[in-house]
Scaffold this motif. Structure first.
Motif, PDB file in Angstrom:
ATOM      1  N   SER A  32       0.810  -1.221   0.000  1.00 51.24           N
ATOM      2  CA  SER A  32       0.000   0.000   0.000  1.00 51.24           C
ATOM      3  C   SER A  32       0.845   1.273   0.000  1.00 51.24           C
ATOM      4  N   HIS A  33       2.181   1.134   0.101  1.00 54.75           N
ATOM      5  CA  HIS A  33       3.064   2.302   0.105  1.00 54.75           C
ATOM      6  C   HIS A  33       4.022   2.316  -1.080  1.00 54.75           C
ATOM      7  N   ILE A  34       3.906   1.356  -2.007  1.00 52.19           N
ATOM      8  CA  ILE A  34       4.773   1.325  -3.190  1.00 52.19           C
ATOM      9  C   ILE A  34       4.042   2.012  -4.332  1.00 52.19           C
ATOM     10  N   PRO A  35       4.556   3.157  -4.847  1.00 46.95           N
ATOM     11  CA  PRO A  35       3.841   3.896  -5.894  1.00 46.95           C
ATOM     12  C   PRO A  35       3.829   3.157  -7.230  1.00 46.95           C
ATOM     13  N   VAL A  36       2.818   3.440  -8.021  1.00 42.50           N
ATOM     14  CA  VAL A  36       2.682   2.850  -9.351  1.00 42.50           C
ATOM     15  C   VAL A  36       3.717   3.473 -10.286  1.00 42.50           C
ATOM     16  N   PRO A  37       4.339   2.694 -11.172  1.00 43.52           N
ATOM     17  CA  PRO A  37       5.278   3.285 -12.148  1.00 43.52           C
ATOM     18  C   PRO A  37       4.608   4.342 -13.014  1.00 43.52           C
ATOM     19  N   GLY A  38       5.303   5.461 -13.209  1.00 41.65           N
ATOM     20  CA  GLY A  38       4.764   6.556 -14.004  1.00 41.65           C
ATOM     21  C   GLY A  38       4.123   7.659 -13.197  1.00 41.65           C
ATOM     22  N   VAL A  39       4.078   7.500 -11.863  1.00 46.13           N
ATOM     23  CA  VAL A  39       3.471   8.500 -10.987  1.00 46.13           C
ATOM     24  C   VAL A  39       4.565   9.306 -10.296  1.00 46.13           C
ATOM     25  N   LEU A  69      -5.418   4.643  -2.302  1.00 40.58           N
ATOM     26  CA  LEU A  69      -6.000   5.177  -3.527  1.00 40.58           C
ATOM     27  C   LEU A  69      -5.432   6.544  -3.856  1.00 40.58           C
ATOM     28  N   LEU A  70      -5.502   7.470  -2.905  1.00 44.93           N
ATOM     29  CA  LEU A  70      -5.015   8.826  -3.155  1.00 44.93           C
ATOM     30  C   LEU A  70      -3.491   8.876  -3.224  1.00 44.93           C
ATOM     31  N   GLN A  71      -2.806   7.844  -2.725  1.00 39.12           N
ATOM     32  CA  GLN A  71      -1.354   7.756  -2.871  1.00 39.12           C
ATOM     33  C   GLN A  71      -0.970   7.136  -4.214  1.00 39.12           C
TER      34      GLN A  71
END
Length: 437
Positions: A32-39, A69-71
């Protein structure tokens, strides 16, 4: 409760299950704390700080994802697609005869319905992931944020596809983790992950109340909210445990020289037979008008009226519509999930009857009458609990997703009670000495 957990950790196999469940929870919170690539992680943090807790449009989904979600993390969609798919399949079971037949087949039919739920979860994850990426690219995810349009710097098709695939895969992993907990851990895996997602923001929301308080540096407001929260937990536990027990007597049957049956039992009808489903239905339905206005960008009279009355949760129109929808969906869900005629037919088939009520149609009518009477207080209770954040906590600067109100408190208490019951039942099985020692 604490005694049950202490005894569970002293039992080797239960301790192994509890530690396995805790390990899965750690993995879930890590994802839940690993950002999606491209963000752009930096711009996301800027917008989260500027928006604070005022983003109510995506508040429900953000709460179910534990703030992911908002992260815009790999678990941004969380368990919500699976919940939606399960509800849809449950509703379709009443409408589609093939699904109803599968449900009656027992374990094999349930396995097929579970497989259909997984397929539908993936489809919904793709749909919701595409919507989330499109919303983030246009800057509508954080309205009023200066860096909202720079959250996704690269707007190429390849980056968009990678983001959607990553979030869909994250949903599949969450679904797999939940099933692992169900098979090898303690409790229902999906419910446990939902519980963890909501409880993750519990401490932060409480501390926010203290920071926004003005009396005695916020400690008075903090204490009052804690007392209100404890009272609400007690109320929820009392109502969730309340049930109407309808006595059932089974007649004796002679098979050969042996007599079978003749036992007394009861049908437990819960006061809150629908659970949390009506609140989720009502919240989702009230999000649709705001979503239509947001994506259309219209400035017409109808759009202005919706923005004025149905975007903020403190407007009287919104409160009245929310309450009435919860009551309606409570009756609707109870009507499709409990079939009095089927229960009456099964009782008649096995020689059961309610004392003073004839078997067959009179039994079905009696069950329907009792169910309608106890659904009224259950639906009103759900509506009042769901409106607590708006009506009781507005003076403390709390948002609609405050842990002590609405959907969150119902899920936390419900999952907690169910998990403790499962631990206690397994402890009783292991400590049972029997008649022969």
């Amino acid at each position: 409760m604490l005694t049950a957990f202490a005894r569970a950790f002293k039992t080797p196999d239960l301790r192994k299950k509890l530690l396995f469940t805790l390990g899965i929870i750690v993995l879930f919170r890590l994802g839940s704390h690993i950002p999606v690539p491209g963000v752009s992680y930096k711009n996301v943090q800027i917008c989260v700080e500027q928006a604070g807790s005022s983003n109510g449009l995506f508040g429900l989904v953000n709460m179910f994802s534990g703030g992911a979600l908002l992260q815009i993390t790999i678990f941004a969609l969380g368990i919500m697609p699976y919940i939606t798919a399960s509800i849809i399949l449950q509703l379709l079971t009443v409408v589609i005869p093939k699904l109803e037949t599968l449900k009656k087949e027992g374990q094999s039919g349930t396995a097929k319905i579970t497989q259909y739920t997984r397929y539908l979860t993936v489809a919904l994850a793709i749909l919701q992931g595409t919507g989330l990426v499109a919303t983030a690219r246009t800057g509508a995810l954080f309205q009023g944020c200066s860096a909202a349009r720079d959250i996704v710097p690269d707007r190429s098709i390849f980056t968009t596809v990678v983001m959607v695939i990553t979030m869909t895969a994250g949903t599949c992993v969450v679904m797999w983790l939940g099933e692992l907990i169900t098979d090898r851990g303690i409790g229902n895996g999906m419910s446990i992950l939902m519980f963890i997602s909501i409880a993750a923001g519990f401490i932060g929301a409480l501390w926010q109340i203290k920071l926004q308080g003005k009396i005695a540096d916020g400690w008075v407001e903090f204490g009052v909210v804690m007392l209100v929260g404890l009272a609400m937990v007690g109320l929820v536990v009392f109502v969730e445990q309340a049930q109407r027990r309808i006595p059932v007597q089974y007649a004796k049957r002679m098979i050969g020289r042996r007599a079978y049956g003749g036992t007394s039992t009861y049908i437990p009808l819960k006061v809150n037979q629908a659970g949390i489903i009506p609140v989720i239905f009502a919240s989702s339905l009230l999000y649709i008008p705001a979503l239509v206005v947001q994506f259309s960008g219209s400035q017409a009279g109808w759009a202005t009226w919706i923005q004025k009355h149905f975007v903020k949760g403190d407007h009287p129109y919104y409160i009245a519509a929310y309450f009435l929808l919860i009551v309606f969906f409570a009756f609707f869900y109870v009507a499709i999930s409990f079939n009095p005629e089927e229960v009456a037919d099964n009782m008649k088939k096995y020689g059961g009857f309610i004392p003073g009520i004839r078997a067959g149609r009179p039994t079905a009518e009696y069950l329907s009458y009792v169910l309608n009477r106890i659904t009224w207080p259950g639906s009103l209770y759900l509506g009042l609990i769901a409106l607590v954040p708006t009506m009781a906590l507005a003076g403390f600067g709390a948002n609609q997703n405050f842990p002590f109100g609405g959907t969150s408190i119902l899920i936390i208490v419900g999952v907690g009670l169910e998990t403790v019951k499962q631990i206690e039942s397994q402890l009783q099985q292991r400590n049972y000495e029997g008649f022969l020692r």
